[in-house]
Design a protein around this motif. Sequence first.
Motif, PDB file in Angstrom:
ATOM      1  N   PRO A   9       3.531   5.815  12.083  1.00 11.40           N
ATOM      2  CA  PRO A   9       4.038   4.920  13.129  1.00 11.40           C
ATOM      3  C   PRO A   9       5.552   4.712  13.044  1.00 11.40           C
ATOM      4  N   PHE A  10       6.146   5.041  11.899  1.00  9.85           N
ATOM      5  CA  PHE A  10       7.560   4.698  11.691  1.00  9.85           C
ATOM      6  C   PHE A  10       8.495   5.895  11.763  1.00  9.85           C
ATOM      7  N   THR A  11       7.977   7.063  12.152  1.00  9.60           N
ATOM      8  CA  THR A  11       8.854   8.227  12.328  1.00  9.60           C
ATOM      9  C   THR A  11       8.429   9.003  13.576  1.00  9.60           C
ATOM     10  N   SER A  12       9.383   9.679  14.184  1.00 10.18           N
ATOM     11  CA  SER A  12       9.072  10.605  15.273  1.00 10.18           C
ATOM     12  C   SER A  12      10.281  11.504  15.496  1.00 10.18           C
ATOM     13  N   HIS A  45       1.504   5.813  -7.704  1.00 15.22           N
ATOM     14  CA  HIS A  45       2.961   5.678  -7.590  1.00 15.22           C
ATOM     15  C   HIS A  45       3.507   6.562  -6.476  1.00 15.22           C
ATOM     16  N   GLN A  46       4.521   6.037  -5.813  1.00 11.71           N
ATOM     17  CA  GLN A  46       5.174   6.818  -4.756  1.00 11.71           C
ATOM     18  C   GLN A  46       6.686   6.737  -4.925  1.00 11.71           C
ATOM     19  N   VAL A  47       7.351   7.740  -4.383  1.00 13.84           N
ATOM     20  CA  VAL A  47       8.800   7.672  -4.201  1.00 13.84           C
ATOM     21  C   VAL A  47       9.056   7.717  -2.699  1.00 13.84           C
ATOM     22  N   GLU A  48       9.930   6.808  -2.250  1.00 11.94           N
ATOM     23  CA  GLU A  48      10.341   6.755  -0.858  1.00 11.94           C
ATOM     24  C   GLU A  48      11.809   7.134  -0.797  1.00 11.94           C
ATOM     25  N   GLY A  49      12.194   7.889   0.197  1.00 12.74           N
ATOM     26  CA  GLY A  49      13.618   8.210   0.339  1.00 12.74           C
ATOM     27  C   GLY A  49      14.067   7.957   1.763  1.00 12.74           C
ATOM     28  N   TRP A  89      16.594   9.971   8.428  1.00 13.94           N
ATOM     29  CA  TRP A  89      15.265  10.471   8.070  1.00 13.94           C
ATOM     30  C   TRP A  89      14.699   9.669   6.911  1.00 13.94           C
ATOM     31  N   ALA A  90      13.377   9.788   6.740  1.00 14.21           N
ATOM     32  CA  ALA A  90      12.702   9.105   5.628  1.00 14.21           C
ATOM     33  C   ALA A  90      11.570   9.986   5.140  1.00 14.21           C
ATOM     34  N   PHE A  91      11.217   9.827   3.862  1.00 11.75           N
ATOM     35  CA  PHE A  91      10.032  10.527   3.351  1.00 11.75           C
ATOM     36  C   PHE A  91       9.323   9.646   2.341  1.00 11.75           C
ATOM     37  N   GLY A  92       8.045   9.975   2.095  1.00 10.72           N
ATOM     38  CA  GLY A  92       7.282   9.310   1.043  1.00 10.72           C
ATOM     39  C   GLY A  92       6.450  10.356   0.324  1.00 10.72           C
ATOM     40  N   ILE A  93       6.426  10.274  -1.000  1.00 10.63           N
ATOM     41  CA  ILE A  93       5.715  11.293  -1.785  1.00 10.63           C
ATOM     42  C   ILE A  93       4.908  10.607  -2.892  1.00 10.63           C
ATOM     43  N   THR A 100       0.836  -1.207   0.000  1.00  6.62           N
ATOM     44  CA  THR A 100       0.000   0.000   0.000  1.00  6.62           C
ATOM     45  C   THR A 100       0.868   1.253   0.000  1.00  6.62           C
ATOM     46  N   HIS A 101       2.166   1.067   0.211  1.00  6.89           N
ATOM     47  CA  HIS A 101       3.090   2.207   0.175  1.00  6.89           C
ATOM     48  C   HIS A 101       4.520   1.700  -0.021  1.00  6.89           C
ATOM     49  N   THR A 102       5.373   2.596  -0.486  1.00  9.76           N
ATOM     50  CA  THR A 102       6.766   2.210  -0.731  1.00  9.76           C
ATOM     51  C   THR A 102       7.519   1.999   0.582  1.00  9.76           C
ATOM     52  N   SER A 103       6.958   2.472   1.690  1.00 11.98           N
ATOM     53  CA  SER A 103       7.613   2.248   2.985  1.00 11.98           C
ATOM     54  C   SER A 103       7.763   0.757   3.281  1.00 11.98           C
ATOM     55  N   ALA A 104       6.970  -0.088   2.627  1.00 13.31           N
ATOM     56  CA  ALA A 104       7.058  -1.537   2.813  1.00 13.31           C
ATOM     57  C   ALA A 104       8.476  -2.060   2.560  1.00 13.31           C
ATOM     58  N   HIS A 105       9.301  -1.285   1.849  1.00 15.39           N
ATOM     59  CA  HIS A 105      10.646  -1.768   1.514  1.00 15.39           C
ATOM     60  C   HIS A 105      11.744  -1.192   2.390  1.00 15.39           C
ATOM     61  N   GLN A 106      11.370  -0.332   3.336  1.00 12.95           N
ATOM     62  CA  GLN A 106      12.410   0.323   4.158  1.00 12.95           C
ATOM     63  C   GLN A 106      13.310  -0.686   4.872  1.00 12.95           C
ATOM     64  N   VAL A 107      12.687  -1.574   5.651  1.00 18.50           N
ATOM     65  CA  VAL A 107      13.482  -2.482   6.476  1.00 18.50           C
ATOM     66  C   VAL A 107      14.286  -3.433   5.589  1.00 18.50           C
ATOM     67  N   LEU A 165       4.127  15.778   0.794  1.00 17.37           N
ATOM     68  CA  LEU A 165       4.851  14.587   1.250  1.00 17.37           C
ATOM     69  C   LEU A 165       4.742  14.412   2.761  1.00 17.37           C
ATOM     70  N   GLY A 166       5.011  13.187   3.191  1.00 18.55           N
ATOM     71  CA  GLY A 166       5.101  12.867   4.610  1.00 18.55           C
ATOM     72  C   GLY A 166       6.533  12.472   4.906  1.00 18.55           C
ATOM     73  N   CYS A 167       7.008  12.750   6.114  1.00 11.84           N
ATOM     74  CA  CYS A 167       8.410  12.447   6.409  1.00 11.84           C
ATOM     75  C   CYS A 167       8.639  12.480   7.918  1.00 11.84           C
ATOM     76  N   GLY A 168       9.863  12.196   8.313  1.00 14.31           N
ATOM     77  CA  GLY A 168      10.194  12.307   9.726  1.00 14.31           C
ATOM     78  C   GLY A 168      11.519  11.651  10.042  1.00 14.31           C
ATOM     79  N   TYR A 225      -0.900   0.144  -4.114  1.00 15.54           N
ATOM     80  CA  TYR A 225      -2.287  -0.280  -4.359  1.00 15.54           C
ATOM     81  C   TYR A 225      -3.154   0.001  -3.140  1.00 15.54           C
ATOM     82  N   ARG A 226      -4.288   0.662  -3.362  1.00 15.97           N
ATOM     83  CA  ARG A 226      -5.216   0.891  -2.251  1.00 15.97           C
ATOM     84  C   ARG A 226      -6.649   0.864  -2.744  1.00 15.97           C
ATOM     85  N   ARG A 227      -7.512   0.294  -1.932  1.00 12.71           N
ATOM     86  CA  ARG A 227      -8.948   0.328  -2.250  1.00 12.71           C
ATOM     87  C   ARG A 227      -9.457   1.696  -1.836  1.00 12.71           C
TER      88      ARG A 227
HETATM   89  N1  DAH Z   1       4.144   5.753   3.639  1.00 15.38           N
HETATM   90  C1  DAH Z   1       3.467   7.006   3.902  1.00 15.38           C
HETATM   91  C2  DAH Z   1       2.129   7.025   3.129  1.00 15.38           C
HETATM   92  O1  DAH Z   1       1.971   6.291   2.208  1.00 15.38           O
HETATM   93  C3  DAH Z   1       4.298   8.169   3.462  1.00 15.38           C
HETATM   94  C4  DAH Z   1       5.509   8.361   4.330  1.00 15.38           C
HETATM   95  C5  DAH Z   1       5.440   9.154   5.442  1.00 15.38           C
HETATM   96  C6  DAH Z   1       6.708   7.720   4.031  1.00 15.38           C
HETATM   97  C7  DAH Z   1       6.535   9.364   6.259  1.00 15.38           C
HETATM   98  C8  DAH Z   1       7.826   7.902   4.854  1.00 15.38           C
HETATM   99  C9  DAH Z   1       7.719   8.736   5.969  1.00 15.38           C
HETATM  100  O2  DAH Z   1       8.990   7.308   4.628  1.00 15.38           O
HETATM  101  O3  DAH Z   1       8.814   8.922   6.722  1.00 15.38           O
HETATM  102  O4  DAH Z   1       1.278   7.789   3.474  1.00 15.38           O
END
Ligand code: DAH
Length: 422
Positions: free
Chosen positions: A239-242, A150-154, A280-284, A112-119, A259-262, A136-138
């Motif tokens: 849940p994965f950033t603070s 589509h998303q980019v994760e950094g 740090w990480a972000f998703g856009i 449902t998001h590219t964050s699935a590949h972080q770990v 974007l979301g990040c933290g 993919y999301r309903r």
């Molecule tokens: N995965 C989040 C989403 O789909 C976006 C996101 C937020 C990714 C914060 C990150 C992050 O890596 O640090 O809404």
Amino acid sequence: MSLRLSLVRAAAGIRLTAGLLGASYPRDDHTNITGAVLAKVGSDLHQQPNHPICIMATLMRDHFGPLYTYHDALSPVVSPAANFDSLGFEKDHPGRSLSDSYYINKDTMMRTHTSAHQVELLQKGHRNFLVVADVYRRDEIDSTHYPVFHQVEGVRVFDRGNVEAVDSSNLASGPPNASADNPRQACYTTVDSEAVEWHLKASLEGMVRSIFAAAQQAQGIATTQESELKMRWVDGYFPFTSPSYELEVWYEGKWMEVLGCGVIQQHILEQANLHNSVGWAFGIGLERLAMAFFRIPDIRLFWSQDPRFLGQFSAGKVTHFEPFSRYPSCTKDVSFWLPEAKDGEEGFHPNDLFELVRDVAGDLVEDVKLTDSFVHPKTKRESHCYRITYRSMDRNVTNEEINVLQDQVRQLAPERLDVQLR
Ligand code: DAH
């Protein structure tokens, strides 16, 4: 490498074939993936150099440069453990539900998001990386929602005590502030926490600036004081950033979240044995930005094979889409009584109807809206009426052909959703 998956529906299971990566998955009571959605897997819009989605991703890749490894061919089929557990999602997080996510079976889902590949990537030894992928999301059906996007994760990781300093003098907005509600992690020194927050802020403002500059060039606007990009940081929750933040830009009279990040939660780094690191990480999301910058009015256009669409874009350039005439639409209503709520079951969710309509009509459905709902005073049953707008992106549709689709929707709704037509 292009990962082309195809679906063979069999009573016992779902077979995904992906070149040498073919796999069979047994169906179970979680299976809710449909053929219409699986048909999109392997389209790889983010790998086609002249496609607006790829153009956006490439602008980001170029901004971050070769220090960041780039991953654009990771399989979209993941485990709920990777998509949710590894990131610290609570057990009852709504994103896990069958009404929000596509499951192949209870142990296998579409990310449902590219964050699935972080770990996974941290465990493989990557420290600084970008992932671009289909997710993919309903969801609802309208001009800005599509079940695949589509998303980019950094991700950027430093050794503690050694966070790269940034030049903050050319940053427009104030620093993102941690607070009691959006706290710093106790395991880091204030010096490390602050330095990572500044690095995050500089990197992401810089990325958004470079995309915006490319879009301004397309409009022939010289960068002047007035045309300068306004951005602001607001608190977020992941849940994965603070602390967690969202970056918004002032676009056409409104704040648009981009974007979301933290600061990465320490438990994520620890899963990769990075006990002495901070990062740090972000998703856009790419569609919303591409729609704004290329002026693309309907999200379905990204999936069009029409040369009048595809012919308008070329690698490396942000250009304005010239709309071609739209074909007429055809609107139909469907009304039904919802099933009575049963204990312990998820019950009717509008996403179930949206999915059914997508499955029947594919990209011919433009929009589905709830137009009326009420509760019967005596029976207490709830009635919903939905208006379905059908339209093709590339041809005229006839009323007869739409009637056939609408009849199928009416026939399948009671069977699959347990509703009673009115
Ligand atoms: N995965 C989040 C989403 O789909 C976006 C996101 C937020 C990714 C914060 C990150 C992050 O890596 O640090 O809404």
